[in-house]
Design an enzyme around this catalytic site. Structure first.
Site, PDB file in Angstrom:
ATOM      1  N   CYS A  91       0.852  -1.189   0.000  1.00  0.00           N
ATOM      2  CA  CYS A  91       0.000   0.000   0.000  1.00  0.00           C
ATOM      3  C   CYS A  91       0.899   1.254   0.000  1.00  0.00           C
ATOM      4  CB  CYS A  91      -0.891   0.004   1.239  1.00  0.00           C
ATOM      5  SG  CYS A  91      -1.816   1.558   1.369  1.00  0.00           S
ATOM      6  N   HIS A 144       3.492  -8.352  13.529  1.00  0.00           N
ATOM      7  CA  HIS A 144       2.665  -8.046  12.354  1.00  0.00           C
ATOM      8  C   HIS A 144       3.549  -7.885  11.111  1.00  0.00           C
ATOM      9  CE1 HIS A 144      -0.069  -5.805   9.736  1.00  0.00           C
ATOM     10  NE2 HIS A 144      -1.049  -6.337  10.446  1.00  0.00           N
ATOM     11  N   GLU A 148       3.417  -5.869   8.655  1.00  0.00           N
ATOM     12  CA  GLU A 148       3.799  -4.488   8.333  1.00  0.00           C
ATOM     13  C   GLU A 148       4.987  -4.031   9.181  1.00  0.00           C
ATOM     14  OE1 GLU A 148       0.609  -1.531   8.366  1.00  0.00           O
ATOM     15  OE2 GLU A 148       2.081   0.018   8.855  1.00  0.00           O
ATOM     16  N   SER A 157     -10.014  -5.005   4.900  1.00  0.00           N
ATOM     17  CA  SER A 157      -9.732  -6.125   3.996  1.00  0.00           C
ATOM     18  C   SER A 157     -10.936  -7.045   3.807  1.00  0.00           C
ATOM     19  CB  SER A 157      -8.541  -6.927   4.530  1.00  0.00           C
ATOM     20  OG  SER A 157      -8.724  -7.213   5.906  1.00  0.00           O
TER      21      SER A 157
HETATM   22  C1  2E6 Z   1      -1.837  -3.236   4.492  1.00  0.00           C
HETATM   23  C2  2E6 Z   1      -1.586  -2.367   5.501  1.00  0.00           C
HETATM   24  C3  2E6 Z   1      -2.604  -2.017   6.297  1.00  0.00           C
HETATM   25  O1  2E6 Z   1      -3.741  -6.492   9.598  1.00  0.00           O
HETATM   26  P1  2E6 Z   1      -3.968  -5.195   8.837  1.00  0.00           P
HETATM   27  O2  2E6 Z   1      -5.123  -4.435   9.324  1.00  0.00           O
HETATM   28  O3  2E6 Z   1      -2.705  -4.396   8.803  1.00  0.00           O
HETATM   29  O4  2E6 Z   1      -4.191  -5.579   7.314  1.00  0.00           O
HETATM   30  P2  2E6 Z   1      -5.493  -5.957   6.491  1.00  0.00           P
HETATM   31  O5  2E6 Z   1      -4.975  -6.742   5.324  1.00  0.00           O
HETATM   32  O6  2E6 Z   1      -6.543  -6.552   7.313  1.00  0.00           O
HETATM   33  O7  2E6 Z   1      -6.000  -4.540   6.008  1.00  0.00           O
HETATM   34  C4  2E6 Z   1      -5.466  -3.830   4.947  1.00  0.00           C
HETATM   35  C5  2E6 Z   1      -4.094  -3.343   5.145  1.00  0.00           C
HETATM   36  C6  2E6 Z   1      -3.104  -3.735   4.315  1.00  0.00           C
HETATM   37  N1  2E6 Z   1      -3.842  -2.497   6.122  1.00  0.00           N
HETATM   38 FE1  F3S Z   2      -3.300   1.097   3.071  1.00  0.00          FE
HETATM   39 FE2  F3S Z   2      -4.624   1.838   5.200  1.00  0.00          FE
HETATM   40 FE3  F3S Z   2      -5.675   0.177   3.545  1.00  0.00          FE
HETATM   41  S1  F3S Z   2      -2.442   1.514   5.035  1.00  0.00           S
HETATM   42  S2  F3S Z   2      -4.018  -0.972   2.718  1.00  0.00           S
HETATM   43  S3  F3S Z   2      -5.166   2.281   3.097  1.00  0.00           S
HETATM   44  S4  F3S Z   2      -5.894   0.092   5.742  1.00  0.00           S
END
Ligand code: 2E6
Ligand code: F3S
Length: 341
Positions: A117, A145, A147, A287
């Site tokens: 992202c 995590h 990230e 997500s």
């Molecule tokens: C990438 C970065 C942040 O566990 P997290 O909430 O970080 O990730 P996802 O895949 O549930 O949500 C999207 C995302 C991707 N958030």
């Molecule tokens: Fe990026 Fe936030 Fe989604 S860091 S992947 S916009 S939850």
């Protein structure tokens, strides 16, 4: 806050008895953020233009349904780069990777497509900048995590991870006047505020990112829960257990004393949760696909929740462009391929 009534229906006895007071509040914004839309599109377009198999390092986003759907379409998910055969194509997940992973990919001569992202990349860039300027870095986030693993890898020798105000107390740095902090993108805003306060108390000259690292999608979904939780008896959050931002939504609601549960899908709902519950609010992590939210609404309709009202707390219109490898692949694809954006 605006409120739109979607398909209001008062269900009859066949829908589970007296339902006049039973309603669903569907929070907006909810579900897919721009980074997730982009990451999932990247995998789908790569499969359509290059063909299977396409390897993906780690879950592209933290959602079981999304991952299973892409496996059916031909994606192969691996935990480590050394599981990808030499010379093959690999996609990095939306959560980002460390420079060590990029180096490993080079050694294996992999064709890389980066679905990180852009808002995670922004934090990596800040980490590199602070480290080059000689700062000790404090990364606020969850140690295990994906990230944090990626961001920490940008400057591992000068970075320490903290996940609570208590952990701040035991930090030791070479120069307390040269400390910088960054955060994970999906933290609880309230918890991050407390940790940053503890950091500022301990290191009065600490510097931070130019704008907060917690992303717009995380903030908007938490704000929506904060605005509506008091109107609900129960808040259901659609999302997988390893999704950080989804878990934070449950915490936000529980902290406001409105009982909340994280559910992968409607099958995870325990009917006992609905006893004496007249208003159910539904949201979804960044997500979690909308189809799963629709399933939950349909389950609740079948259990007597006849009125479904969408509550839009704020507008959200963010979109991210695709990476160059994918844009080029689309251009080069024959006109009859299904690769569309
Ligand atoms: C990438 C970065 C942040 O566990 P997290 O909430 O970080 O990730 P996802 O895949 O549930 O949500 C999207 C995302 C991707 N958030
Ligand atoms: Fe990026 Fe936030 Fe989604 S860091 S992947 S916009 S939850």
């Amino acid at each position: 806050m605006t409120s739109t009534t979607l398909d209001p229906r008062v269900s009859g006895p066949e829908a589970g008895g007296s339902s006049i007071d039973k309603r669903v509040l569907l929070l907006k914004p909810r579900g897919f953020c721009a980074g997730v839309v982009r990451a999932v599109d990247i995998v789908k377009i790569a499969l359509e233009t290059f063909g299977a198999p396409i390897y993906v390092r780690k879950e592209i986003v933290h959602n079981r349904f999304v991952v299973n759907d892409l496996i059916e379409k031909g994606a192969i998910f691996v935990e480590d780069i050394d599981q990808v055969p030499e010379g093959m194509r690999v996609i990095y997940s939306a959560h980002g990777v460390s420079p060590a992973v990029k180096e490993q990919s080079k050694e294996r001569k992999l064709k890389v497509i980066d679905a990180t992202c852009p808002l995670v990349t922004k934090v990596h860039v800040e980490a590199i900048k602070f480290a080059k300027q000689g700062y000790s870095l404090v990364l606020v986030g969850h140690r295990d995590h994906d990230e944090i693993e990626g961001t920490l890898g940008e400057a591992p020798d000068v970075t320490q991870v903290v996940s609570s105000p208590e952990e701040v107390q035991s930090l030791v740095v070479p120069d307390p006047n040269r400390v910088a902090y960054l955060t994970q993108t999906t933290l609880s805003l309230d918890e991050a505020r407390d940790i940053i306060k503890a950091l500022k108390d301990k290191f009065p000259n600490i510097v931070g990112p130019p704008s907060q690292d917690i992303c717009y999608a995380t903030e908007n979904r938490q704000t929506a829960v904060k605005n509506v939780a008091h109107k609900a008896d129960l808040v259901l959050v659609v999302g997988s257990t390893n999704s950080s931002n989804s878990n934070r939504l449950v915490e936000v609601s529980n902290n406001l004393n409105t009982q909340s549960y994280l559910i992968d899908n409607s099958a995870a709902i325990d009917p006992k949760w609905l006893e004496n519950v007249s208003t159910v609010a539904i949201t979804a992590g960044a997500s979690a696909p909308e189809v799963l939210v629709e399933e939950v609404v349909s389950y609740l309709r079948d259990h007597g929740y006849g009125s479904v009202e969408e509550v839009e707390v704020m507008p959200e219109n963010v979109r991210f462009g695709l990476p160059p490898e994918i844009v080029q692949a689309i251009k080069a694809a024959p006109a009859n391929t299904a690769a569309t954006v």
